[in-house]
Design a protein around this motif. Structure first.
Motif, PDB file in Angstrom:
ATOM      1  N   PHE A 244       0.889  -1.143   0.045  1.00 40.68           N
ATOM      2  CA  PHE A 244       0.013   0.078  -0.111  1.00 40.68           C
ATOM      3  C   PHE A 244       1.084   1.324   0.024  1.00 40.68           C
ATOM      4  N   SER A 245       0.424   2.249  -0.709  1.00 42.48           N
ATOM      5  CA  SER A 245       1.169   3.586  -0.590  1.00 42.48           C
ATOM      6  C   SER A 245      -0.080   4.809  -0.586  1.00 42.48           C
ATOM      7  N   ILE A 246       0.388   5.875  -0.088  1.00 41.58           N
ATOM      8  CA  ILE A 246      -0.428   6.998   0.075  1.00 41.58           C
ATOM      9  C   ILE A 246       0.124   8.270  -0.721  1.00 41.58           C
ATOM     10  N   ALA A 247      -0.212   8.661  -1.776  1.00 38.84           N
ATOM     11  CA  ALA A 247       0.410   9.569  -2.593  1.00 38.84           C
ATOM     12  C   ALA A 247      -0.495  10.901  -2.802  1.00 38.84           C
ATOM     13  N   SER A 248       0.276  12.288  -2.519  1.00 39.37           N
ATOM     14  CA  SER A 248      -0.398  13.382  -2.664  1.00 39.37           C
ATOM     15  C   SER A 248       0.465  14.015  -3.659  1.00 39.37           C
ATOM     16  N   PHE A 249      -0.393  14.942  -4.631  1.00 32.46           N
ATOM     17  CA  PHE A 249       0.471  15.402  -5.564  1.00 32.46           C
ATOM     18  C   PHE A 249      -0.007  16.834  -5.586  1.00 32.46           C
ATOM     19  N   LEU A 250       0.893  17.944  -5.435  1.00 31.67           N
ATOM     20  CA  LEU A 250       0.679  19.369  -5.564  1.00 31.67           C
ATOM     21  C   LEU A 250       0.735  19.544  -7.072  1.00 31.67           C
ATOM     22  N   LEU A 251      -0.259  19.862  -7.766  1.00 33.30           N
ATOM     23  CA  LEU A 251      -0.308  19.768  -9.118  1.00 33.30           C
ATOM     24  C   LEU A 251       0.422  20.943 -10.003  1.00 33.30           C
ATOM     25  N   GLY A 252      -0.245  22.108  -9.747  1.00 31.95           N
ATOM     26  CA  GLY A 252       0.119  23.379 -10.369  1.00 31.95           C
ATOM     27  C   GLY A 252      -1.033  24.114 -10.695  1.00 31.95           C
ATOM     28  N   PRO A 253      -0.592  25.502 -11.159  1.00 31.61           N
ATOM     29  CA  PRO A 253      -1.858  26.412 -11.282  1.00 31.61           C
ATOM     30  C   PRO A 253      -2.964  26.213 -12.204  1.00 31.61           C
ATOM     31  N   ARG A 254      -4.136  26.591 -12.027  1.00 28.93           N
ATOM     32  CA  ARG A 254      -5.058  26.601 -12.727  1.00 28.93           C
ATOM     33  C   ARG A 254      -4.970  27.545 -14.049  1.00 28.93           C
ATOM     34  N   GLU A 255      -4.161  28.815 -13.417  1.00 31.91           N
ATOM     35  CA  GLU A 255      -3.813  29.617 -14.520  1.00 31.91           C
ATOM     36  C   GLU A 255      -2.546  29.374 -15.210  1.00 31.91           C
ATOM     37  N   THR A 256      -1.929  30.041 -16.045  1.00 27.92           N
ATOM     38  CA  THR A 256      -0.739  30.063 -16.574  1.00 27.92           C
ATOM     39  C   THR A 256       0.449  29.813 -15.829  1.00 27.92           C
ATOM     40  N   MET A 257       1.267  28.982 -15.915  1.00 28.53           N
ATOM     41  CA  MET A 257       2.680  28.819 -15.326  1.00 28.53           C
ATOM     42  C   MET A 257       3.880  29.296 -16.104  1.00 28.53           C
ATOM     43  N   GLU A 258       4.682  30.038 -15.613  1.00 25.12           N
ATOM     44  CA  GLU A 258       5.968  30.390 -16.266  1.00 25.12           C
ATOM     45  C   GLU A 258       6.879  30.642 -14.885  1.00 25.12           C
ATOM     46  N   PRO A 259       8.212  30.650 -15.398  1.00 24.55           N
ATOM     47  CA  PRO A 259       9.208  30.693 -14.122  1.00 24.55           C
ATOM     48  C   PRO A 259       9.171  32.312 -13.738  1.00 24.55           C
ATOM     49  N   PRO A 260       9.460  32.299 -12.612  1.00 22.57           N
ATOM     50  CA  PRO A 260       9.880  33.728 -11.800  1.00 22.57           C
ATOM     51  C   PRO A 260      10.972  34.287 -12.501  1.00 22.57           C
ATOM     52  N   PRO A 261      10.961  35.528 -12.491  1.00 26.88           N
ATOM     53  CA  PRO A 261      12.052  36.675 -13.359  1.00 26.88           C
ATOM     54  C   PRO A 261      13.358  36.115 -12.849  1.00 26.88           C
ATOM     55  N   GLU A 262      13.643  35.883 -11.643  1.00 27.50           N
ATOM     56  CA  GLU A 262      14.798  35.583 -10.968  1.00 27.50           C
ATOM     57  C   GLU A 262      15.423  34.462 -11.718  1.00 27.50           C
ATOM     58  N   LEU A 263      14.857  33.436 -12.527  1.00 27.92           N
ATOM     59  CA  LEU A 263      15.268  32.286 -13.197  1.00 27.92           C
ATOM     60  C   LEU A 263      15.404  32.406 -14.453  1.00 27.92           C
TER      61      LEU A 263
END
Length: 303
Positions: A244-263
């Motif tokens: 057995f395993s229990i997995a939780s996933f932080l998926l991503g934004p519902r809106e557009t994703m792009e890198p922060p300006p610092e990167l």
């Protein structure tokens, strides 16, 4: 013990001392063991959740089938030709009390089971926020708030029906996670999970009670402009025992994703076109590119 300790271990109570180690683990491995997190996720809650998971899989098939998908693969998964040893139950957003409540109602959860699932969901969501902010800070992203409080968190509980005839076969195929971060409470006694290291070799993730495994997925690679590693992993049947395993996933934004300006700068040009998690997930499904290869389809056109 040697294999289990090869994967980096991050102490959640030892920051900022662990910042450089967290960044190295996330860039080189794309995964790490997490220890000293019990102020957020107590050991007794993890134990209670494990007992709830076992009881949910013991439900009659007609009740388990009530756990319907919100997005593909978010509900009940029956053993299939591709993954004949694998069964799962889940919900789309454990950060939503309504989604968690609906999941419990679908499965006729008792008051105790419902309370355990609710408390577990809240604790894991808080852990996601803590880890995500520490990761952003370790990368030098000045704005520590990256909006992840509002990102959906998929929840999936897994059962592997390992039998003597299946020893040596695959429980789940090689893949990367499509989301940003994964927190896995693995089986304390039955191994099988393997992660790929930088040389392309699969390293067994042996059972290690009172730790969590954190994986980085494709969305972490996009968000970090290619700096963070999306770890390839699989599950192999090593012994004829139910796992057995229990997995939780932080998926991503519902809106557009792009890198922060610092990167993004002249030395680190943008590697991926902006995308939403949902668009990327659909692209992975339609192309059947499940091990991170779909990221190449997000490269901007060459001028």
């Amino acid at each position: 013990m040697a294999a289990k300790c090869k994967i980096p271990v991050i102490d959640l109570l030892d920051f900022p001392n662990q910042s450089s180690k967290l960044l190295a683990a996330s860039e080189e491995w794309g995964c790490f063991r997490l220890v000293n997190y019990h102020d957020v996720l107590p050991a007794n809650l993890m134990s209670d959740m494990k007992a709830v998971v076992r009881s949910l899989f013991d439900l009659p098939p007609e009740i388990k089938r009530r756990n319907v998908d919100v997005i593909a693969g978010s509900g009940y998964v029956t053993p299939s030709e591709k993954n004949p040893l694998y069964e799962a139950l889940g919900l789309y957003d454990m950060a939503s009390s309504g989604d968690v409540d609906n999941f419990c109602t679908q499965l006729d959860a008792s008051p105790h089971q419902r309370e355990t699932i609710m408390r577990y969901a809240e604790a894991v969501h808080e852990l996601f926020i803590r880890i995500g902010k520490k990761l952003a800070k370790s990368l030098g992203v000045k704005n520590e708030y990256i909006g992840l409080e509002n990102w959906p968190c998929q929840f999936r509980i897994n059962k592997y029906h390992f039998i003597p005839e299946s020893v040596g076969s695959s429980g789940v195929q090689i893949h990367t996670d499509s989301g940003f971060l994964t927190i896995l409470q693995d089986d304390d006694g039955v191994g099988g999970l393997e992660v790929m290291d930088s040389s392309g070799e699969f390293i067994p993730v042996d059972p290690w009670p009172d730790t969590l495994l954190v994986n980085l997925g494709d969305m972490a690679t996009v968000w970090s402009n290619g700096r963070l590693c999306n770890v390839k992993h699989r599950v192999q049947c090593k012994e004829a025992k139910i796992r057995f395993s229990i997995a939780s996933f932080l998926l991503g934004p519902r809106e557009t994703m792009e890198p922060p300006p610092e990167l993004v700068d002249d030395d680190h040009p943008r590697l991926y076109v902006p995308t939403t998690y949902e668009d990327y997930r659909k692209m992975r499904l339609s192309t059947k590119l499940q091990a991170g290869e779909a990221l190449a389809l997000l490269h901007p056109p060459k001028i």
